[in-house]
Design an enzyme around this catalytic site. Structure first.
Site, short mmCIF file in Angstrom:
data_model
loop_
_atom_site.label_atom_id
_atom_site.label_comp_id
_atom_site.label_asym_id
_atom_site.label_seq_id
_atom_site.Cartn_x
_atom_site.Cartn_y
_atom_site.Cartn_z
N HIS A 107 -19.36 -26.41 -40.88
CA HIS A 107 -18.53 -28.16 -40.62
C HIS A 107 -17.52 -27.50 -39.35
CE1 HIS A 107 -15.77 -31.61 -42.09
NE2 HIS A 107 -14.25 -30.45 -41.21
N GLU A 108 -17.13 -26.05 -39.33
CA GLU A 108 -15.84 -26.14 -38.47
C GLU A 108 -16.28 -26.03 -36.83
OE1 GLU A 108 -13.06 -26.98 -38.37
OE2 GLU A 108 -12.89 -27.09 -40.59
N HIS B 42 -16.71 -28.74 -35.35
CA HIS B 42 -15.81 -29.27 -34.42
C HIS B 42 -15.22 -28.61 -33.21
CE1 HIS B 42 -14.08 -32.11 -37.78
NE2 HIS B 42 -13.56 -31.42 -38.46
N HIS C 49 -17.97 -29.90 -30.65
CA HIS C 49 -17.04 -31.20 -30.17
C HIS C 49 -16.49 -31.04 -29.07
CE1 HIS C 49 -15.83 -35.76 -31.31
NE2 HIS C 49 -16.27 -35.45 -30.26
#
Ligand code: ZN
Length: 698
Positions: A490-491, A494, A497
């Site tokens: 998940h991290e 980010h 991104h």
């Protein structure tokens, strides 16, 4: 300033005795690889003077824009504003990261002292009338300017930023808004500090081995390590940090101790002492109503949501309601199954919240023959990280090169240079995965430097992934739980991104996108973690190096819908709670615990489940910038499930689709409306079906 690693102290003495004042590292360009922060030189004492200086610099930048004798143009006003405050941004990026992961009494004191100063400085800019006059003038003439769509977006966002911060208010209202903002910023910092202290305050010290009944070996040795760190050598210590709390709730046979741990967790910030957050919650909610009204909005949620994909509270409640019924129904049937297990064992009691994890684990074992601890040996942290790096290589051609020559702020940190397929620089990624007392709980991604373009240079970002994952012990490397594996993916989403961003302006770049869109890239990555092709690549037994058996992968897949009723319900309940706080339309202060109860009663939450965060420790909404925004996770999940569905349809490693995802989602920040970007990637608006299927709600 040059670095003298060995003689720092001696040279410091020498310098001061010569009367030469020591230079603040924020004052010079950083002569480091990729201009990464020189953590070896940055000391706590440097932050405050650097912040004050940064404020002065930014004031000068603003003054230069205001005093420009030329007519306001996009370049001399809007663009110049986006470039202003570089020095301050550099200090704050480091400082904010360090207060999150290297906190100390001293750092917290600076934070508390500077929060109102910085908030006032921000107001000075956003309530600066001549400056707003220039912004407005450019905005009024936008039709006549030949701007790119990205420039138009920046212009609109800048204009709205001023208006939303009170630029159109009259002379009595402006100071009122300032007062509210200052108080809110102080309260929010205090809320976070209290939680940090609460997380560290509680410990369950176990003296006798019999009280460890049921706990797996790895959990016991981690507790022995914690005991050693906390001065209880030879005993075992459990804390309410998640990596300690959750395994305890899952495995401890001692029902009374489970209750003790669980109660300690849900009572955070609610002891009526100096760390109590109740008054802070009620005051903040009330101040937010006052602020919304002042700015002409019905509620705080209306104010926030206008900027998001959701646009208004009705749309948020509509999605939450759509999911709530099937989720609660599923949770109720799960509760029945757990109660049946209790009865079967001859336990003469009704299921309580502190029993849920324990019996869920048992039911899972009985039904799916899957024990979370069976998986842990396959999830060695370094391998999982390599797995996600390899995935990024496969989808987008990225390479991660470990760098040992870059200064780190803690020995647990590792640094990677990220290269594109053609070896050009994408950015720098730091990983910082283990808990420590100076670190806040949870996991997050942050920036030391954001991506933007200036004077023909594409400034590449410096990103950090922080976690609180299971630590290595004396005899074992760091072995993650399945949940932690997903969090790491998940991290990393980010991080991508932030890293892959190709935008011109900071305000629109990387993760500077609406809150209900920002979780798309992160949650999208979670889908990959358990894809057989990927899990096989990284999950290897840490002792034998054998890949995870297919049979175990199959079991994980079969169990993937297990406990989804509980998880969805617990999560949605917190989303309702957030929305309920922030759709209040009068300033009456509410007592948080009663407010929580009313809110949960309204949706008929069952007593066996406690809302994921009760108000006194709901840091997302009271100290983390997610007020009227916690729903974003599920809103984004509609998008990420639908996006992953596209890959399932086209073939998981379809190069064209992967590149379209990279270009439209990962590189574009918010240079266009998010729905426009999403549709350009998907060829259609998102559908809710894939999410319902993923959570077993249809
Ligand atoms: Zn996230």
């Amino acid at each position: 300033m040059r670095c003298f690693p060995i003689y720092v102290f001696a040279i410091g003495v020498l310098i001061s005795s010569c009367g030469v004042s020591e230079q603040n590292p924020f004052d010079s360009d950083w002569d480091t690889p990729f201009s990464t922060p020189p953590f070896d030189k940055i000391k706590t004492k440097h932050y405050k003077p650097a912040m004050l200086k940064g404020i002065e610099h930014e004031k000068q930048d603003i003054q230069a824009i205001v005093n420009n004798p030329k007519e306001p143009t996009f370049e001399n006003t809007i663009e110049a504003l986006d470039y202003s405050g570089e020095y301050l941004a550099r200090v704050r990026n480091i400082f904010n990261n360090m207060t999150g992961s290297m906190s100390s009494e001293e750092m917290r004191a600076i934070d508390q002292e500077m929060a109102p100063v910085l908030s006032a400085h921000r107001d000075d800019i956003l309530l600066n009338e001549p400056l707003f006059g220039r912004v407005k003038s450019v905005w009024n003439h936008k039709e006549e300017l030949s701007l790119t769509s990205e420039q138009l977006k920046l212009l609109d966002e800048t204009y709205r930023l001023f208006v939303r911060n009170g630029a159109n208010l009259d002379e009595t209202e402006k100071p009122e808004l300032r007062t509210i903002n200052e108080e809110l910023s102080v309260l929010s910092v205090r809320f976070g500090d209290n939680i940090l202290k609460e997380n560290n305050r509680f410990e369950l010290v176990i003296d006798h081995e019999k009280d460890l009944a049921g706990l797996p070996g790895a959990v016991v040795s981690a507790a022995a390590e914690t005991a050693k760190e906390r001065g209880h050598e030879g005993k075992w210590v459990f804390t309410i940090h998640k990596p300690s709390l959750i395994p305890f709730l899952q495995y401890s046979d001692k029902r009374d101790l489970r209750e003790k741990m669980f109660t300690a967790y849900i009572m955070k910030g609610n002891h009526g002492d100096e760390l109590d957050n109740n008054r802070i919650c009620s005051r903040m909610a009330s101040l937010r109503v006052k602020k919304a009204k002042l700015l002409g909005y019905e509620t705080h949620a209306h104010f926030i949501l206008e900027e998001n994909m959701a646009k208004n509270p009705e749309n948020v409640y509509e999605l939450l309601n759509q999911l709530w019924e099937p989720a609660l129904k599923r949770a109720k049937s799960e509760a029945k199954a757990l109660q049946a297990m209790i009865d079967e064992e001859g336990g003469n009691f009704a299921l309580q919240p502190w029993d849920w994890w324990y019996y869920a684990e048992k039911v899972k074992k009985a039904k799916y023959d899957l024990d979370e601890e069976m998986l842990r040996p396959y999830f060695q942290l370094e391998n999982v990280r390599q797995g996600v790096f390899d995935l990024a290589a496969k989808l987008w051609g990225l390479r991660f090169v470990k760098r040992n020559d870059i200064s780190k702020y803690h020995e647990d940190v590792e640094v990677f240079e990220v290269q594109d397929e053609d070896r050009t620089l994408i950015g720098v990624l730091y990983t910082d995965y283990f808990p420590r007392a100076s670190k806040q709980g949870g996991a997050w991604m942050s920036n030391f430097r954001e991506q933007y373009k200036k004077a023909g240079t594409n400034i590449r970002p410096i990103i950090v992934n922080v976690g609180n994952f299971s630590k290595p012990t004396a005899d074992k490397p760091a072995l993650l739980s399945l949940e932690e594996v997903k969090t790491l993916f998940h991290e990393f989403g980010h991080a991508l991104h932030g890293l892959l961003s190709q935008c011109s302006y900071i305000r629109l770049s990387g993760t500077n996108v609406p809150r209900d869109y920002v979780e798309l890239p992160s949650q999208f990555m979670e889908h990959w973690a358990l894809t057989p092709e990927i899990i096989r690549s990284y999950a290897r037994n840490h002792q034998t190096n054998e890949p995870i058996p297919d049979e175990l992968i199959e079991k994980i897949r079969n169990a993937s819908l297990f406990n989804q009723g509980f998880e969805t319900t617990e999560l949605l309940a917190a989303m309702f709670l957030d929305m309920d706080w922030h759709t209040l339309s009068d300033e009456t202060e509410h007592e948080p615990i009663a407010f929580d109860k009313n809110s949960m009663d309204r949706i008929h939450l069952i007593p066996e489940i406690v809302v994921r965060y009760r108000s006194p420790y709901f840091a997302h909404i009271f100290s983390g910038g997610y007020s009227a925004g916690y729903y974003s996770y599920i809103w984004s999940e509609v998008l990420d499930s639908d996006a992953f569905q596209a890959f399932k349809e086209a073939g998981l490693f379809n190069k064209d689709l992967a590149m379209s995802y990279r270009k439209n989602i990962l590189e574009s920040g918010s240079t266009e409306d998010p729905m426009f970007l999403y549709k350009r990637f998907r060829g259609a608006p998102p559908k809710i079906d894939a999410l319902l299927e993923k959570r077993g709600l249809i």
